[in-house]
Design a protein around this motif. Structure first.
Motif, mmCIF file in Angstrom:
data_model
loop_
_atom_site.group_PDB
_atom_site.id
_atom_site.type_symbol
_atom_site.label_atom_id
_atom_site.label_comp_id
_atom_site.label_asym_id
_atom_site.label_seq_id
_atom_site.Cartn_x
_atom_site.Cartn_y
_atom_site.Cartn_z
ATOM 1 N N HIS A 37 35.123 50.237 29.985
ATOM 2 C CA HIS A 37 35.504 48.551 30.231
ATOM 3 C C HIS A 37 36.113 48.837 31.658
ATOM 4 O O HIS A 37 37.399 48.193 31.233
ATOM 5 C CB HIS A 37 36.416 48.875 28.650
ATOM 6 C CG HIS A 37 35.159 49.191 28.181
ATOM 7 N ND1 HIS A 37 34.592 47.906 27.437
ATOM 8 C CD2 HIS A 37 35.711 49.673 26.538
ATOM 9 C CE1 HIS A 37 34.108 48.749 25.897
ATOM 10 N NE2 HIS A 37 34.533 49.523 25.548
ATOM 11 N N GLU A 38 35.811 48.590 31.906
ATOM 12 C CA GLU A 38 36.471 48.633 33.777
ATOM 13 C C GLU A 38 35.116 47.717 34.964
ATOM 14 O O GLU A 38 33.788 46.883 34.283
ATOM 15 C CB GLU A 38 36.056 49.945 34.544
ATOM 16 C CG GLU A 38 36.902 50.710 34.298
ATOM 17 C CD GLU A 38 37.189 52.189 35.126
ATOM 18 O OE1 GLU A 38 36.804 52.126 36.036
ATOM 19 O OE2 GLU A 38 37.679 53.103 35.121
ATOM 20 N N LYS A 39 36.195 46.723 35.735
ATOM 21 C CA LYS A 39 35.562 45.679 35.902
ATOM 22 C C LYS A 39 34.616 46.374 37.491
ATOM 23 O O LYS A 39 36.001 47.212 38.338
ATOM 24 C CB LYS A 39 36.423 44.489 36.206
ATOM 25 C CG LYS A 39 36.623 43.682 34.755
ATOM 26 C CD LYS A 39 37.090 42.617 35.028
ATOM 27 C CE LYS A 39 37.735 41.780 33.787
ATOM 28 N NZ LYS A 39 37.982 41.290 34.049
ATOM 29 N N THR A 40 34.116 45.923 38.018
ATOM 30 C CA THR A 40 33.301 46.135 39.558
ATOM 31 C C THR A 40 33.117 45.012 40.416
ATOM 32 O O THR A 40 32.640 43.713 40.246
ATOM 33 C CB THR A 40 31.719 46.729 38.969
ATOM 34 O OG1 THR A 40 31.556 48.237 38.785
ATOM 35 C CG2 THR A 40 31.244 47.407 40.563
ATOM 36 N N ASN A 41 33.818 45.186 41.629
ATOM 37 C CA ASN A 41 33.883 43.934 42.099
ATOM 38 C C ASN A 41 33.063 44.107 42.861
ATOM 39 O O ASN A 41 31.972 44.825 43.167
ATOM 40 C CB ASN A 41 35.425 43.691 43.012
ATOM 41 C CG ASN A 41 35.754 45.068 43.699
ATOM 42 O OD1 ASN A 41 35.023 45.599 44.323
ATOM 43 N ND2 ASN A 41 36.632 45.208 43.482
ATOM 44 N N LEU A 42 32.672 43.314 44.011
ATOM 45 C CA LEU A 42 31.417 43.525 45.113
ATOM 46 C C LEU A 42 32.358 44.163 45.976
ATOM 47 O O LEU A 42 31.345 45.088 46.568
ATOM 48 C CB LEU A 42 31.936 42.309 46.156
ATOM 49 C CG LEU A 42 30.303 42.344 47.479
ATOM 50 C CD1 LEU A 42 29.707 42.514 46.624
ATOM 51 C CD2 LEU A 42 30.867 40.994 48.258
ATOM 52 N N ASN A 43 33.124 44.573 46.548
ATOM 53 C CA ASN A 43 32.768 46.025 47.084
ATOM 54 C C ASN A 43 32.550 47.462 46.390
ATOM 55 O O ASN A 43 32.428 48.334 47.292
ATOM 56 C CB ASN A 43 34.868 46.503 47.751
ATOM 57 C CG ASN A 43 34.972 45.276 48.552
ATOM 58 O OD1 ASN A 43 34.162 44.774 49.606
ATOM 59 N ND2 ASN A 43 36.682 45.023 48.762
#
Length: 60
Positions: A37-43
């Protein structure tokens, strides 16, 4: 966008290599990010793609 980023870093690959790379990166994101349940950003996506490319090339 991911392919352009990798090419700017000097990584050239065929369409089939890119397809494999994206499958590996997608599986990593699904298992390690979505599963916890972690978000993944573009970086993060770009970093994961670079790391996956290194792993794929090392395995060949």
């Amino acid at each position: 966008m991911i392919r352009e980023y990798l090419e700017k870093k000097g990584i050239k690959m065929t369409d089939s290599e890119f397809k494999v790379l994206m499958e590996v990166a997608t599986n990593d994101i699904k298992f390690n990010r979505i599963g916890f349940h972690e978000k993944t950003n573009l970086n993060d996506v770009l970093s994961i793609s670079s790391l996956c490319y290194k792993v794929i090339k090392r395995g060949c």
